[in-house]
Motif scaffolding. Structure first.
Motif, mmCIF file in Angstrom:
data_model
loop_
_atom_site.group_PDB
_atom_site.id
_atom_site.type_symbol
_atom_site.label_atom_id
_atom_site.label_comp_id
_atom_site.label_asym_id
_atom_site.label_seq_id
_atom_site.Cartn_x
_atom_site.Cartn_y
_atom_site.Cartn_z
ATOM 1 N N CYS A 19 0.839 -1.206 0.000
ATOM 2 C CA CYS A 19 0.000 0.000 0.000
ATOM 3 C C CYS A 19 0.872 1.254 0.000
ATOM 4 O O CYS A 19 0.578 2.229 -0.712
ATOM 5 C CB CYS A 19 -0.941 0.017 1.204
ATOM 6 S SG CYS A 19 -2.319 -1.139 1.087
ATOM 7 N N GLN A 20 1.950 1.233 0.769
ATOM 8 C CA GLN A 20 2.876 2.372 0.779
ATOM 9 C C GLN A 20 3.507 2.557 -0.602
ATOM 10 O O GLN A 20 3.661 3.692 -1.075
ATOM 11 C CB GLN A 20 3.960 2.167 1.839
ATOM 12 C CG GLN A 20 3.433 2.261 3.250
ATOM 13 C CD GLN A 20 4.432 1.798 4.297
ATOM 14 O OE1 GLN A 20 5.307 0.970 4.037
ATOM 15 N NE2 GLN A 20 4.299 2.324 5.503
ATOM 16 N N GLN A 21 3.844 1.461 -1.257
ATOM 17 C CA GLN A 21 4.415 1.540 -2.602
ATOM 18 C C GLN A 21 3.391 2.089 -3.590
ATOM 19 O O GLN A 21 3.718 2.907 -4.452
ATOM 20 C CB GLN A 21 4.921 0.171 -3.072
ATOM 21 C CG GLN A 21 5.649 0.211 -4.403
ATOM 22 C CD GLN A 21 6.928 1.018 -4.337
ATOM 23 O OE1 GLN A 21 7.733 0.839 -3.429
ATOM 24 N NE2 GLN A 21 7.120 1.926 -5.282
ATOM 25 N N ALA A 22 2.147 1.654 -3.461
ATOM 26 C CA ALA A 22 1.087 2.159 -4.346
ATOM 27 C C ALA A 22 0.919 3.665 -4.170
ATOM 28 O O ALA A 22 0.765 4.397 -5.157
ATOM 29 C CB ALA A 22 -0.229 1.430 -4.068
ATOM 30 N N VAL A 23 0.962 4.151 -2.935
ATOM 31 C CA VAL A 23 0.854 5.587 -2.674
ATOM 32 C C VAL A 23 2.014 6.322 -3.350
ATOM 33 O O VAL A 23 1.807 7.337 -4.029
ATOM 34 C CB VAL A 23 0.812 5.869 -1.153
ATOM 35 C CG1 VAL A 23 1.081 7.332 -0.846
ATOM 36 C CG2 VAL A 23 -0.530 5.432 -0.581
ATOM 37 N N LYS A 24 3.219 5.816 -3.190
ATOM 38 C CA LYS A 24 4.398 6.439 -3.798
ATOM 39 C C LYS A 24 4.271 6.470 -5.322
ATOM 40 O O LYS A 24 4.502 7.508 -5.958
ATOM 41 C CB LYS A 24 5.652 5.674 -3.377
ATOM 42 C CG LYS A 24 6.930 6.204 -3.978
ATOM 43 C CD LYS A 24 8.119 5.367 -3.525
ATOM 44 C CE LYS A 24 9.390 5.826 -4.230
ATOM 45 N NZ LYS A 24 10.521 4.972 -3.895
ATOM 46 N N ASP A 25 3.895 5.333 -5.907
ATOM 47 C CA ASP A 25 3.784 5.250 -7.363
ATOM 48 C C ASP A 25 2.671 6.155 -7.892
ATOM 49 O O ASP A 25 2.847 6.824 -8.921
ATOM 50 C CB ASP A 25 3.537 3.804 -7.799
ATOM 51 C CG ASP A 25 4.739 2.898 -7.544
ATOM 52 O OD1 ASP A 25 5.861 3.408 -7.340
ATOM 53 O OD2 ASP A 25 4.532 1.669 -7.522
ATOM 54 N N LEU A 26 1.537 6.175 -7.211
ATOM 55 C CA LEU A 26 0.446 7.041 -7.656
ATOM 56 C C LEU A 26 0.833 8.510 -7.539
ATOM 57 O O LEU A 26 0.531 9.300 -8.444
ATOM 58 C CB LEU A 26 -0.832 6.752 -6.861
ATOM 59 C CG LEU A 26 -1.542 5.453 -7.216
ATOM 60 C CD1 LEU A 26 -2.673 5.182 -6.238
ATOM 61 C CD2 LEU A 26 -2.069 5.484 -8.649
ATOM 62 N N ASN A 27 1.486 8.892 -6.457
ATOM 63 C CA ASN A 27 1.916 10.285 -6.324
ATOM 64 C C ASN A 27 2.842 10.684 -7.470
ATOM 65 O O ASN A 27 2.738 11.799 -8.000
ATOM 66 C CB ASN A 27 2.570 10.532 -4.970
ATOM 67 C CG ASN A 27 1.550 10.678 -3.864
ATOM 68 O OD1 ASN A 27 0.395 11.030 -4.091
ATOM 69 N ND2 ASN A 27 1.976 10.417 -2.642
ATOM 70 N N ASN A 28 3.744 9.785 -7.876
ATOM 71 C CA ASN A 28 4.608 10.070 -9.023
ATOM 72 C C ASN A 28 3.789 10.247 -10.298
ATOM 73 O O ASN A 28 4.036 11.172 -11.078
ATOM 74 C CB ASN A 28 5.649 8.959 -9.208
ATOM 75 C CG ASN A 28 6.731 8.988 -8.158
ATOM 76 O OD1 ASN A 28 7.016 10.032 -7.570
ATOM 77 N ND2 ASN A 28 7.337 7.844 -7.903
ATOM 78 N N LEU A 29 2.809 9.378 -10.516
ATOM 79 C CA LEU A 29 1.941 9.506 -11.696
ATOM 80 C C LEU A 29 1.133 10.798 -11.650
ATOM 81 O O LEU A 29 0.989 11.491 -12.664
ATOM 82 C CB LEU A 29 0.988 8.308 -11.782
ATOM 83 C CG LEU A 29 1.570 6.997 -12.266
ATOM 84 C CD1 LEU A 29 0.562 5.866 -12.071
ATOM 85 C CD2 LEU A 29 1.983 7.100 -13.728
ATOM 86 N N PHE A 30 0.600 11.127 -10.492
ATOM 87 C CA PHE A 30 -0.191 12.360 -10.362
ATOM 88 C C PHE A 30 0.668 13.571 -10.686
ATOM 89 O O PHE A 30 0.237 14.472 -11.414
ATOM 90 C CB PHE A 30 -0.775 12.491 -8.955
ATOM 91 C CG PHE A 30 -1.759 11.424 -8.558
ATOM 92 C CD1 PHE A 30 -2.417 10.648 -9.495
ATOM 93 C CD2 PHE A 30 -2.032 11.188 -7.219
ATOM 94 C CE1 PHE A 30 -3.318 9.660 -9.126
ATOM 95 C CE2 PHE A 30 -2.940 10.217 -6.836
ATOM 96 C CZ PHE A 30 -3.587 9.449 -7.783
ATOM 97 N N THR A 31 1.888 13.613 -10.162
ATOM 98 C CA THR A 31 2.785 14.745 -10.412
ATOM 99 C C THR A 31 3.117 14.857 -11.895
ATOM 100 O O THR A 31 3.026 15.941 -12.482
ATOM 101 C CB THR A 31 4.081 14.604 -9.580
ATOM 102 O OG1 THR A 31 3.725 14.595 -8.191
ATOM 103 C CG2 THR A 31 5.045 15.736 -9.853
ATOM 104 N N ARG A 32 3.492 13.729 -12.510
ATOM 105 C CA ARG A 32 3.863 13.740 -13.936
ATOM 106 C C ARG A 32 2.708 14.149 -14.840
ATOM 107 O O ARG A 32 2.919 14.685 -15.918
ATOM 108 C CB ARG A 32 4.375 12.367 -14.363
ATOM 109 C CG ARG A 32 5.777 12.074 -13.897
ATOM 110 C CD ARG A 32 6.429 10.923 -14.651
ATOM 111 N NE ARG A 32 5.581 9.809 -14.968
ATOM 112 C CZ ARG A 32 5.573 8.638 -14.337
ATOM 113 N NH1 ARG A 32 6.403 8.423 -13.334
ATOM 114 N NH2 ARG A 32 4.775 7.680 -14.712
ATOM 115 N N ASN A 33 1.484 13.870 -14.404
ATOM 116 C CA ASN A 33 0.318 14.138 -15.246
ATOM 117 C C ASN A 33 -0.484 15.356 -14.804
ATOM 118 O O ASN A 33 -1.595 15.568 -15.293
ATOM 119 C CB ASN A 33 -0.570 12.892 -15.300
ATOM 120 C CG ASN A 33 0.104 11.781 -16.074
ATOM 121 O OD1 ASN A 33 0.196 11.840 -17.294
ATOM 122 N ND2 ASN A 33 0.621 10.786 -15.374
ATOM 123 N N GLY A 34 0.066 16.134 -13.885
ATOM 124 C CA GLY A 34 -0.589 17.367 -13.467
ATOM 125 C C GLY A 34 -1.898 17.156 -12.722
ATOM 126 O O GLY A 34 -2.792 18.012 -12.777
#
Length: 133
Positions: A19-34
């Protein structure tokens, strides 16, 4: 940028790191995609996604269940993500427990549902996976 707290205190130990990894990965996707939201597993209060295990979800159906409440403007108030206690997958060597990568994908999928995305229309947001027995 709004931050949504992901509460992991009531999820089984095998799910915490995925779950912590999913949060990290999603935050990276959110940042990259505005996408103007971030998830956090630290702190508390505010809008919260509560994550728990649900023994009624069979581990052979590689998915979870999510419900969310929004206000009249469609803003997330809270969400509940329920994940199976254990997930099993079929491999050439037989059926075995799923590893943390599979668990992270399931958690990430459910977190995106919690944030309001309903359709199953992309790689992360595909239909439920089922293992072959």
């Amino acid at each position: 940028m709004p931050t949504v707290h992901v509460d992991l205190k009531n999820v089984g130990a095998s799910w915490v790191k995925p779950c912590q990894q999913a949060v990290k990965d999603l935050n990276n996707l959110f940042t990259r995609n505005g996408i103007n939201v971030s998830l956090s597993t630290s702190g508390s209060g505010g809008t919260t996604i509560t994550v728990t295990n649900d023994p009624s979800i069979q581990g052979s159906a590689v998915h979870g269940r999510t419900s969310a409440a929004t206000d009249d403007a469609g803003r997330l108030l809270k969400a509940d993500v329920r994940l199976p206690v254990q997930v099993t997958i079929s491999t050439p060597g037989g059926i075995r427990p799923a590893g943390p990568g599979v668990l992270a994908v399931i958690a990430g999928h459910e977190f995106v549902h919690a944030l309001g995305h309903e359709p199953h229309n992309s790689e992360l947001m595909s239909q439920t996976w089922y293992k072959e027995a």
